[in-house]
Enzyme design. Structure first.
Site, mmCIF file in Angstrom:
data_model
loop_
_atom_site.group_PDB
_atom_site.id
_atom_site.type_symbol
_atom_site.label_atom_id
_atom_site.label_comp_id
_atom_site.label_asym_id
_atom_site.label_seq_id
_atom_site.Cartn_x
_atom_site.Cartn_y
_atom_site.Cartn_z
ATOM 1 N N VAL A 1 6.367 0.925 6.033
ATOM 2 C CA VAL A 1 7.275 0.321 5.133
ATOM 3 C C VAL A 1 7.146 0.074 3.739
ATOM 4 O O VAL A 1 8.231 0.176 3.368
ATOM 5 C CB VAL A 1 7.487 -1.536 5.593
ATOM 6 C CG1 VAL A 1 8.005 -2.689 5.376
ATOM 7 C CG2 VAL A 1 7.387 -1.621 7.052
ATOM 8 N N CYS A 2 6.080 0.364 3.386
ATOM 9 C CA CYS A 2 6.122 0.298 1.953
ATOM 10 C C CYS A 2 6.680 2.176 1.378
ATOM 11 O O CYS A 2 7.056 2.032 -0.246
ATOM 12 C CB CYS A 2 4.550 0.503 2.005
ATOM 13 S SG CYS A 2 4.265 -0.894 1.353
ATOM 14 N N THR A 3 6.545 2.609 1.619
ATOM 15 C CA THR A 3 7.262 4.485 1.867
ATOM 16 C C THR A 3 9.374 3.518 2.283
ATOM 17 O O THR A 3 9.695 4.783 1.318
ATOM 18 C CB THR A 3 6.636 5.547 2.688
ATOM 19 O OG1 THR A 3 5.336 5.269 2.435
ATOM 20 C CG2 THR A 3 7.903 7.004 2.625
ATOM 21 N N LYS B 1 0.727 -1.918 -0.069
ATOM 22 C CA LYS B 1 -0.126 0.158 -0.085
ATOM 23 C C LYS B 1 0.836 1.347 -0.524
ATOM 24 O O LYS B 1 2.151 2.047 0.925
ATOM 25 C CB LYS B 1 -0.777 0.023 1.571
ATOM 26 C CG LYS B 1 -1.505 0.969 0.942
ATOM 27 C CD LYS B 1 -3.567 0.944 1.888
ATOM 28 C CE LYS B 1 -4.675 2.066 2.001
ATOM 29 N NZ LYS B 1 -4.761 1.795 1.156
ATOM 30 N N ALA C 1 9.384 2.142 -0.990
ATOM 31 C CA ALA C 1 9.704 2.460 -2.159
ATOM 32 C C ALA C 1 10.768 4.265 -1.903
ATOM 33 O O ALA C 1 11.490 3.944 -3.567
ATOM 34 C CB ALA C 1 8.645 3.718 -2.083
#
Length: 151
Positions: free
Chosen positions: A45-47, A40, A50
């Site tokens: 964690v996704c940020t 998401k 990325a």
């Protein structure tokens, strides 16, 4: 059926963060490609993942590779996420789970969270590495290690 190392990546299309149809044949089979699936936009964690890809993006391009991120978020969400963190690579919207199903990306935590899997694909379109791990940052290291072996 899940994609395996040695498989050829089939053709696919999906909308990018600008709402434009991305055609895999413009990249897959022409240059090394890293496709990473993440749960998401704009979550911790996704940020981190990325932004780690962003911070290492020059290392990928120096190896002639393209980076593509994929999640089930909308094109609008991807556009905001990409602008907020100045992401230089393509983000694809997979809200119908077509790409997750095509690649065989599993879900995590008892099927509650979309999986975090990175695929390294060589210039012939063959999968050379599949790295499945919930930790975000380690994906960048593993992808770069494999790219250095195959280019």
């Amino acid at each position: 059926m899940a994609m395996k190392v040695g498989d050829k990546v089939p053709h696919f299309t999906a909308k990018d963060s600008k709402g434009i149809i991305f055609d895999s044949s413009t990249v897959i089979g022409k240059k090394p490609t890293v496709i990473y699936f993440y749960p998401k936009d704009d979550t911790r964690v996704c940020t981190e993942q990325a932004c780690s890809f962003r911070d290492s993006y020059q290392d990928f391009t120096d190896l002639g590779a393209e980076v593509i991120g994929v999640s089930g978020d909308s094109t609008t969400s991807h556009q905001k996420f990409s602008e907020k963190y100045q992401l230089p690579f393509t983000l694809l919207s997979d809200n119908d789970k077509k790409l997750r199903n095509l690649f065989g990306v599993p879900t995590a935590l008892f099927g509650l969270i979309p999986g975090r899997v990175t695929y390294v694909i060589d210039e012939k379109g063959i999968v050379r590495l599949i790295f499945d791990n919930l930790s975000g940052k380690i994906h960048i290291e593993k992808a770069l290690q494999m790219l250095k072996k195959i280019v």
